[in-house]
Scaffold this motif. Structure first.
Motif: not given
Length: 109
Positions: A3-5, A21-22, A32-34, A56-59
């Protein structure tokens, strides 16, 4: 399934702190911070604009709801835009992200 957030933040430091923290809480495997993005938005019946940073966060898909809920709590905005969705990923990426749900047994080196 993976999943992506997607979530914008007010600045890079905040995105990295919340994302870190997450990761520590094992709700996401990576953020990933743009760079800076320009935003034009409608809020409370008014048009506004500003600068934010996109993340964009990967989980793992099994953690998607919990990750979104926790991100909502940690985010500095009163009502942050948080969009998450399950997605297909390569076998290696799926194994890495599945490690979040299985207690790290599939951790990637």
């Amino acid at each position: 399934m993976s999943a992506l957030i997607y979530c914008p933040f007010p600045d890079r430091e905040t995105a990295l702190a919340v994302g870190g923290q997450l990761v520590d809480e094992k709700l996401v495997a990576c953020i990933n911070v743009g760079g800076s993005i320009s935003a034009i938005f409608a809020w409370n019946a008014e048009k506004g604009e500003g600068e934010e940073v996109a993340a964009l966060l990967k989980t793992d898909a099994g953690l998607l709801d919990a990750a979104i809920e926790r991100l909502d709590c940690l985010h500095p905005y009163d009502t942050p835009a948080i969009l998450g969705w399950p997605c297909h990923a390569s076998a290696g990426t799926q194994e890495w992200l599945a490690g979040l749900s299985d207690g790290g047994k599939s951790d990637r080196s």
